[in-house]
Design an enzyme around this catalytic site. Structure first.
Site, PDB file in Angstrom:
ATOM      1  N   THR A  22      -6.643   2.913  12.094  1.00 39.12           N
ATOM      2  CA  THR A  22      -6.674   3.583  10.573  1.00 39.12           C
ATOM      3  C   THR A  22      -7.398   2.628   9.905  1.00 39.12           C
ATOM      4  OG1 THR A  22      -4.276   2.916  10.258  1.00 39.12           O
ATOM      5  CG2 THR A  22      -4.715   4.968  10.784  1.00 39.12           C
ATOM      6  N   SER A 117      -7.558  -7.319   6.053  1.00 35.73           N
ATOM      7  CA  SER A 117      -6.278  -7.184   5.126  1.00 35.73           C
ATOM      8  C   SER A 117      -5.322  -8.347   4.846  1.00 35.73           C
ATOM      9  CB  SER A 117      -5.476  -5.856   5.522  1.00 35.73           C
ATOM     10  OG  SER A 117      -4.457  -5.588   4.757  1.00 35.73           O
ATOM     11  N   HIS A 118      -4.255  -8.466   5.486  1.00 38.35           N
ATOM     12  CA  HIS A 118      -3.035  -9.324   4.944  1.00 38.35           C
ATOM     13  C   HIS A 118      -2.872 -10.286   6.194  1.00 38.35           C
ATOM     14  CE1 HIS A 118      -1.693  -5.888   7.091  1.00 38.35           C
ATOM     15  NE2 HIS A 118      -0.806  -6.596   7.587  1.00 38.35           N
ATOM     16  N   ASP A 281      -2.658  -8.758  -1.565  1.00 29.25           N
ATOM     17  CA  ASP A 281      -2.913  -9.291  -0.049  1.00 29.25           C
ATOM     18  C   ASP A 281      -4.384  -9.730  -0.074  1.00 29.25           C
ATOM     19  OD1 ASP A 281      -3.832  -6.893  -0.195  1.00 29.25           O
ATOM     20  OD2 ASP A 281      -3.404  -6.552   1.932  1.00 29.25           O
ATOM     21  N   ASP A 283      -7.304  -8.440   0.799  1.00 27.76           N
ATOM     22  CA  ASP A 283      -8.310  -7.647   0.392  1.00 27.76           C
ATOM     23  C   ASP A 283      -7.790  -6.719  -0.966  1.00 27.76           C
ATOM     24  OD1 ASP A 283      -6.414  -5.996   1.633  1.00 27.76           O
ATOM     25  OD2 ASP A 283      -7.819  -4.568   2.336  1.00 27.76           O
ATOM     26  N   THR A 348       2.511   7.165   8.882  1.00 29.06           N
ATOM     27  CA  THR A 348       2.124   5.671   8.179  1.00 29.06           C
ATOM     28  C   THR A 348       0.534   5.631   8.348  1.00 29.06           C
ATOM     29  OG1 THR A 348       3.915   4.965   9.024  1.00 29.06           O
ATOM     30  CG2 THR A 348       2.213   3.115   8.755  1.00 29.06           C
ATOM     31  N   GLU A 367       3.603   3.512   0.026  1.00 30.48           N
ATOM     32  CA  GLU A 367       4.291   3.086   1.463  1.00 30.48           C
ATOM     33  C   GLU A 367       5.169   1.908   1.388  1.00 30.48           C
ATOM     34  OE1 GLU A 367       1.529   3.402   4.973  1.00 30.48           O
ATOM     35  OE2 GLU A 367       0.424   2.463   3.804  1.00 30.48           O
ATOM     36  N   SER A 369       5.368  -0.639   3.083  1.00 34.19           N
ATOM     37  CA  SER A 369       4.855  -1.917   3.467  1.00 34.19           C
ATOM     38  C   SER A 369       3.783  -2.355   2.141  1.00 34.19           C
ATOM     39  CB  SER A 369       3.577  -1.640   4.631  1.00 34.19           C
ATOM     40  OG  SER A 369       2.785  -0.688   4.376  1.00 34.19           O
ATOM     41  N   ARG A 500       8.938  -2.129  14.820  1.00 34.06           N
ATOM     42  CA  ARG A 500       9.418  -2.347  13.076  1.00 34.06           C
ATOM     43  C   ARG A 500      10.625  -1.108  13.012  1.00 34.06           C
ATOM     44  NH1 ARG A 500       5.295  -4.779  11.030  1.00 34.06           N
ATOM     45  NH2 ARG A 500       3.119  -4.186  11.183  1.00 34.06           N
TER      46      ARG A 500
HETATM   47  C1  G1P Z   1       0.788  -1.451   8.569  1.00 31.23           C
HETATM   48  C2  G1P Z   1       1.859  -0.699   7.603  1.00 31.23           C
HETATM   49  C3  G1P Z   1       1.343   0.377   7.073  1.00 31.23           C
HETATM   50  C4  G1P Z   1      -0.200   0.180   6.467  1.00 31.23           C
HETATM   51  C5  G1P Z   1      -1.043  -0.421   7.377  1.00 31.23           C
HETATM   52  C6  G1P Z   1      -2.354  -0.736   6.815  1.00 31.23           C
HETATM   53  O1  G1P Z   1       0.656  -0.866   9.626  1.00 31.23           O
HETATM   54  O2  G1P Z   1       3.061  -0.776   8.007  1.00 31.23           O
HETATM   55  O3  G1P Z   1       2.202   0.715   6.145  1.00 31.23           O
HETATM   56  O4  G1P Z   1      -0.692   1.467   6.078  1.00 31.23           O
HETATM   57  O5  G1P Z   1      -0.463  -1.701   7.956  1.00 31.23           O
HETATM   58  O6  G1P Z   1      -2.188  -1.640   5.776  1.00 31.23           O
HETATM   59  P1  G1P Z   1       1.421  -1.054  11.042  1.00 31.23           P
HETATM   60  O7  G1P Z   1       1.228  -2.542  11.399  1.00 31.23           O
HETATM   61  O8  G1P Z   1       2.832  -0.694  10.800  1.00 31.23           O
HETATM   62  O9  G1P Z   1       0.886   0.208  12.026  1.00 31.23           O
HETATM   63 ZN    ZN Z   2      -4.686  -5.040   2.493  1.00 30.44          ZN
END
Ligand code: G1P
Ligand code: ZN
Length: 547
Positions: A22, A117-118, A281, A283, A348, A367, A369, A500
């Site tokens: 995603t 991302s993070h 984070d 980005d 998610t 979310e 997260s 998780r």
């Molecule tokens: C994680 C977060 C989810 C978020 C995604 C992208 O995904 O839990 O909410 O949309 O990062 O930032 P996960 O690693 O749980 O699949």
């Molecule tokens: Zn991000």
């Protein structure tokens, strides 16, 4: 000026065909730097799209290591593919929400966002790339699947033979027949924020001595936060810390949570703490909100912002609905019920909010997260959430803590925590989920510890707009008192599996609202461990990260 740039066709071989999730394709920099790897993926994106000839593409990223190299490759490949124009953020910089904003505002065909991302950045860390559609959001599954299929069959890619483009000077230049427009990465985004929030009221708040700290964690939001908070809203110089985007994020793990944003958390829980603390984070799409000596869970944040949204000019007409991801707590549901609007429960991942926002079925979404957002763009938006909190504080005259406590007093408190078990053996993690699926049907009515099981299911979602069905989105273990445990495996990790466990307990009694979160959840944590056989199956007795 390249008058005669020619396009070159390079023979290549398909790569490992990893499915872009995603959030696009995320890998170590070393993987992306292999010959033809990035090129194969970019060509696979272009080969999966139709009708972009002469159209505009937006390109930018979070500034991490390999960002600048990748931008040059994409520019030359976009020119060879026949795009008419590329809008690139100066220095290759665009936060994810700003990229979404620019795609929409400039009516681009789509955009390519460079980010993991993070995840940490640097030569030995992660890089990522994803394609966003013209509506500004992540590509839907049909598109990501087409890209994935293409990576498995790709035989050639096309790239312009040309010198690197100057991406540090604002303005237009040509790359073959294509125009490259280097844009101010902040301008369009800041202008959009001015339409949504009462900047005059927030400015008065800061003029009155309100103090805040924004930790950009060495990542992309620094320039955005400095311009908006300090330059336009008059927050004191130095309000933004770690405000220069660095290729390795200054060694930070740019994930705004209680563990990784430690510098900020220590200040907000220390002596002489400012009134509000926030972090974003890598980005710029995530956010964490802190009051003085007070932590706001992302689920509560969505609930409180929804409750007070109409004080913000951009939401004065009310909300059409709220959407939250399934593992997010049900605090927003109670606000939606009071407002008489729907609360959608989606799998998610941000892409599931897109259809609801496009169809006008939801206005705010979030979310657990640390992702919160609205229909202003099609990504979650860290700085937007911070500005909305500032607007609510300015309009109500209440502190962050007072706002959350008032919310609890009215709706009850949803005590919530997520426990992550990172780097777990993949087979063990899959086995744990299968075990839960297998025992599920027999659990209803059983008593475990102090709880009685109401049921266990494997969350499936039918999109109310396009009818698409997503199955196996996480195991929900529900109890008769309204408590809930969700188990799911991360789709974004890059090594092993991450389990998780999302824990949630409803506490209506105001006398118990001060209780420590982990203490309140202790019985539920024990039950979750026992039912899922976490220790026996993963070899772990403690989670790696608790948020
Ligand atoms: C994680 C977060 C989810 C978020 C995604 C992208 O995904 O839990 O909410 O949309 O990062 O930032 P996960 O690693 O749980 O699949
Ligand atoms: Zn991000």
């Amino acid at each position: 000026m390249t008058a005669v740039a020619t396009s070159r066709t390079v023979d290549t071989t398909p790569f490992d065909g990893q499915k872009p999730g995603t959030s696009g394709l995320r890998k170590k920099v070393k993987a992306f730097a292999q010959p033809h790897y990035l090129e194969n993926f970019v060509q696979s994106i272009f080969d999966s799209l139709d009708g972009f000839a002469g159209q505009a593409l937006v390109v930018g990223g979070d500034g991490r290591y390999y960002n600048r190299t990748a931008v040059q490759v994409i520019l030359k490949m976009a020119a060879a593919a026949g795009f008419g124009r590329v809008l690139v953020g100066q220095g290759g910089i665009l936060s994810t929400p700003a990229a979404s904003c620019v795609i929409r505002k400039r009516k681009a065909f789509g955009g390519i966002i460079l980010s993991a991302s993070h995840n940490p950045g640097g030569p030995d860390e992660d890089f990522g790339i994803k394609y966003n559609i013209g509506a500004g959001g992540p590509a839907p599954e049909a598109v990501t699947e087409a890209i994935h299929a293409r990576t498995k069959t790709i035989a050639q890619y096309h790239i312009l033979d040309a010198a690197d483009v100057d991406i540090d000077t604002l303005g237009e230049s040509r790359l073959g027949a294509m125009v490259v427009e280097v844009i101010d990465p902040v301008a369009d985004y800041a202008a959009l924020m001015e339409t949504l929030f009462d900047f005059a009221a927030i400015r008065r708040l800061f003029d009155g001595g309100f103090r805040m700290r924004f930790d950009a964690m060495g990542a992309v939001t620094g320039p955005y936060a400095t311009e908006i908070l300090e330059n336009r809203l008059g927050a004191a110089p130095g309000t933004v810390i770690n405000g220069t985007p660095l290729e390795d994020f200054g060694g930070h793990h740019p994930d705004p949570n209680l563990v990784h944003a430690k510098e900020l958390v220590d200040e907000l829980f220390g002596p002489d703490a400012p009134d509000l603390g926030a972090a974003s984070d890598g980005d710029g799409d995530r956010n964490m909100i802190l009051g003085r000596n007070f932590y706001v869970t992302p689920s509560d944040s969505l609930a409180v912002l929804s409750e007070h949204a109409t004080v913000c000019p951009g939401y004065a007409g009310g909300l059409k609905g709220i959407a939250r991801s399934m593992p997010t707590s049900r605090a927003p549901d109670r606000v939606a019920a009071a407002l008489g609007i729907p609360c959608w429960e989606t799998p998610t991942g941000w892409k599931f909010f897109g259809t609801l926002l496009d169809a006008g079925k939801a206005t705010l979404c979030g979310e657990e997260s640390f992702g919160t957002g609205s229909d202003h763009v099609r990504e979650k938006d860290g700085l937007w959430a911070v500005l909305m909190w500032l607007n609510v504080v300015a309009a109500t005259g209440k502190s962050v803590e007072t706002l959350v406590r008032a919310h609890w007093a009215r709706f009850g408190r949803t005590v919530y925590s997520r426990h992550d078990y990172e780097g777990v053996d993949s087979d063990a993690a899959n086995g744990l989920v299968e075990h839960l699926r297998a025992i599920g049907p027999g659990l209803a009515g059983k008593t475990v510890g102090p709880y009685t099981v109401e049921g266990l299911d494997d969350f499936a979602y039918t999109d109310p707009v396009d009818g698409s069905v997503s199955t196996h989105q996480g195991i929900r273990l529900m109890f008769t008192d309204g408590s809930r445990v969700v188990f799911r495996l991360s789709g974004t990790g890059t090594s092993g599996a991450t389990l998780r466990v999302y824990l949630e307990q409803y506490e209506p009694d105001p006398a118990r609202h001060d209780i420590d979160t982990q203490e309140a959840l202790a019985p539920l944590i024990a039950v979750a461990g026992a039912v899922a056989e976490i220790a026996a199956r993963t070899g772990r007795t403690e989670p790696t990260v608790i948020t």
